[in-house]
Design an enzyme around this catalytic site. Structure first.
Site, PDB file in Angstrom:
ATOM      1  N   GLN A   1       5.984  17.720   1.220  1.00 47.61           N
ATOM      2  CA  GLN A   1       6.866  16.629   1.626  1.00 47.61           C
ATOM      3  C   GLN A   1       7.119  15.682   0.458  1.00 47.61           C
ATOM      4  O   GLN A   1       6.358  15.642  -0.498  1.00 47.61           O
ATOM      5  CB  GLN A   1       6.255  15.888   2.813  1.00 47.61           C
ATOM      6  CG  GLN A   1       5.940  16.862   3.956  1.00 47.61           C
ATOM      7  CD  GLN A   1       5.485  16.197   5.239  1.00 47.61           C
ATOM      8  OE1 GLN A   1       5.874  15.088   5.536  1.00 47.61           O
ATOM      9  NE2 GLN A   1       4.674  16.898   5.995  1.00 47.61           N
TER      10      GLN A   1
ATOM     11  N   LYS B   1       4.669   6.893  -0.014  1.00 50.69           N
ATOM     12  CA  LYS B   1       5.014   7.857   1.042  1.00 50.69           C
ATOM     13  C   LYS B   1       5.968   7.165   1.999  1.00 50.69           C
ATOM     14  O   LYS B   1       5.625   6.139   2.594  1.00 50.69           O
ATOM     15  CB  LYS B   1       3.758   8.314   1.793  1.00 50.69           C
ATOM     16  CG  LYS B   1       2.932   9.326   1.012  1.00 50.69           C
ATOM     17  CD  LYS B   1       1.904  10.011   1.887  1.00 50.69           C
ATOM     18  CE  LYS B   1       1.109  11.034   1.079  1.00 50.69           C
ATOM     19  NZ  LYS B   1       0.076  11.691   1.869  1.00 50.69           N
TER      20      LYS B   1
ATOM     21  N   ALA C   1      -0.023   3.579  -2.262  1.00 53.47           N
ATOM     22  CA  ALA C   1      -1.449   3.805  -2.527  1.00 53.47           C
ATOM     23  C   ALA C   1      -1.723   3.670  -4.011  1.00 53.47           C
ATOM     24  O   ALA C   1      -1.004   4.234  -4.838  1.00 53.47           O
ATOM     25  CB  ALA C   1      -1.846   5.204  -2.053  1.00 53.47           C
ATOM     26  N   ALA C   2      -2.755   2.902  -4.351  1.00 54.70           N
ATOM     27  CA  ALA C   2      -3.143   2.765  -5.758  1.00 54.70           C
ATOM     28  C   ALA C   2      -3.530   4.140  -6.292  1.00 54.70           C
ATOM     29  O   ALA C   2      -4.300   4.862  -5.659  1.00 54.70           O
ATOM     30  CB  ALA C   2      -4.322   1.802  -5.877  1.00 54.70           C
ATOM     31  N   LEU C   3      -2.974   4.512  -7.443  1.00 51.89           N
ATOM     32  CA  LEU C   3      -3.315   5.811  -8.020  1.00 51.89           C
ATOM     33  C   LEU C   3      -4.694   5.746  -8.672  1.00 51.89           C
ATOM     34  O   LEU C   3      -5.087   4.722  -9.229  1.00 51.89           O
ATOM     35  CB  LEU C   3      -2.274   6.231  -9.064  1.00 51.89           C
ATOM     36  CG  LEU C   3      -0.948   6.783  -8.535  1.00 51.89           C
ATOM     37  CD1 LEU C   3      -0.131   7.377  -9.679  1.00 51.89           C
ATOM     38  CD2 LEU C   3      -1.137   7.843  -7.467  1.00 51.89           C
TER      39      LEU C   3
ATOM     40  N   ASP D   1      -5.886  18.292   8.994  1.00 51.77           N
ATOM     41  CA  ASP D   1      -5.341  18.881   7.761  1.00 51.77           C
ATOM     42  C   ASP D   1      -6.234  18.637   6.537  1.00 51.77           C
ATOM     43  O   ASP D   1      -5.740  18.322   5.469  1.00 51.77           O
ATOM     44  CB  ASP D   1      -3.936  18.297   7.521  1.00 51.77           C
ATOM     45  CG  ASP D   1      -3.198  18.996   6.389  1.00 51.77           C
ATOM     46  OD1 ASP D   1      -3.343  20.219   6.254  1.00 51.77           O
ATOM     47  OD2 ASP D   1      -2.472  18.320   5.636  1.00 51.77           O
TER      48      ASP D   1
END
Length: 404
Positions: free
Chosen positions: A110, A126, A230-232, A299
């Site tokens: 996705q 996302k 989201a913080a990488l 998942d």
């Protein structure tokens, strides 16, 4: 605040072992000063000749942006500390920092974007795929489910309430598709997929292996789009990560079953297989299982660890977008590792018992934590109520093991 009371509780103040230099992900040169060139450019410079004390009386560490302080703080035992003063600042940055670059993240089924800020911090975006009250249809296979932006936000806060602290910080954000993606992207493949819908909304769909097509386009209202930021984690060239296949991975096949679904004594062979044959790796995996059951995530095919720390470290709980898809039913098979191995960390069990008591009710704590997010309300009420029901089932499973 129930949340503040929870974090004051003795079970949330069990000290971690002493962190030595070899337990830190990065060894920092205290003289290394970072500053943005004052010429107004966004160029990031490292001045290795910097003095330890800057003219203002601050140390070089104080010049680091929040994302870099977060990376520097990672150690063998935790992704971030319980009482981390950086956390509110990092969440604020994710929600508000100016976006200077948006490119599509390669791989995956996705569409996801990597967004860069002026201070060189980066976040994984996302986009919103479905509304808060849409449940995953009962005839959907888990591997054809959408990833949900609000699940990523809720998973981060739930992971923190459980005191795992193994999910990088996530904030919700409302993004302007035109100004913050289309007009600034350098990704030619992504740029080709923008269009105006018949309703007059700005849409795009990107390129990926599964859900990237005009039928699955992401459309703004008219160009505003919700998403999770989201913080990488540190770049893999600086901090290598190892990916591990979960022993309880599903078959990802419409009719085949995995071995653990057919063999009730499956855990015995897992216990004899490295890295589950020693240390706390299996117990860490069961922690992850409990997190997944509470949010209904089927998942979890892989997990990651930082290579530097070997087998003796925590598991990273990444990619939680398929959680919180259903509230009206629970998926007991997610708890297979707990039920088959009949093992759980004592500290985890005691915290779960605490979260089942009225003063610290799990749904109340998560509702309070999510209320501060820019996209609040993050979860529909039935999802919050489902958490309390599922927590009861986890405690019943442990009770069954204790009885045996």
């Amino acid at each position: 605040s129930k949340l503040a009371a929870l974090f004051e509780h003795p079970l949330y103040n069990i000290p971690i072992p002493e962190v030595t230099e070899k337990d830190k992900l990065f060894i920092v040169n205290p003289l290394e000063k970072f500053s943005l060139r004052s010429s107004g450019s966004d160029e990031w410079v490292s001045s290795s000749k910097a003095e330890a004390l800057l003219p203002t009386g601050k140390t070089a560490y104080d010049t680091y942006p929040t994302w870099l302080k977060f990376h520097v703080g990672i150690n063998r035992y935790e992704l971030y500390p319980r009482r981390d003063p950086l956390l509110p600042m990092l969440l604020w940055d994710l929600a508000t920092q100016r976006i200077v670059s948006s490119v599509q993240k390669s791989g995956g089924t996705q569409l996801k974007l990597i967004m860069t800020f002026p201070n060189y911090g980066q976040a994984l975006f996302k986009p919103m795929k479905q509304t808060r009250d849409q449940e995953t249809p009962i005839d959907f296979f888990y591997f054809s489910d959408f990833e949900r932006h609000n699940a990523e936000i809720a998973a981060f806060h739930l992971d923190r309430i459980l005191d795992f602290r193994r999910i990088p910080p996530v904030s919700g954000r409302l993004v302007n598709i035109t100004k913050e993606i289309r007009d600034i992207t350098t990704d030619k493949k992504l740029a080709k997929t923008f269009f105006i819908s018949p309703a007059g909304n700005v849409c795009f769909y990107g390129e990926c292996s599964y859900y990237c097509s005009t039928e699955h386009a992401l459309c703004g209202k008219p160009d505003r789009l919700e998403g999770s930021m989201a913080a990488l984690l540190p770049d893999k060239t600086l901090a290598k990560r190892r990916s591990w296949r979960s022993p309880w991975r599903r078959s990802y096949h419409k009719s085949k079953k995995a071995e653990w679904e057919l063999n009730p004594n499956y855990c015995a062979q897992v216990r004899e297989t490295p890295p589950y044959d020693r240390g706390h790796r299996l117990l860490d995996l069961i922690d992850m299982t409990i997190l997944d059951f509470l949010m209904g995530n089927m998942d979890r095919h892989h997990y990651e660890t930082f290579e530097k720390f070997g087998n003796d470290t925590f598991l990273l709980h990444l990619d939680n977008g398929r959680g919180f898809g259903t509230h009206s039913r629970d998926e007991p098979s997610i708890l297979a590792p707990l039920q088959q191995c009949c093992s759980i960390k004592k500290s985890t069990y005691l915290r779960l018992q605490l979260l089942a008591t009225p003063p610290y009710r799990l749904s109340d704590l998560l509702r309070e934590a999510l209320a501060t997010d820019p996209l609040a309300p993050v979860l529909a009420e039935p999802h919050l109520r489902a958490l309390d029901r599922r927590l009861g089932k986890v405690l019943a499973a442990v009770g069954h093991c204790l009885a045996k």
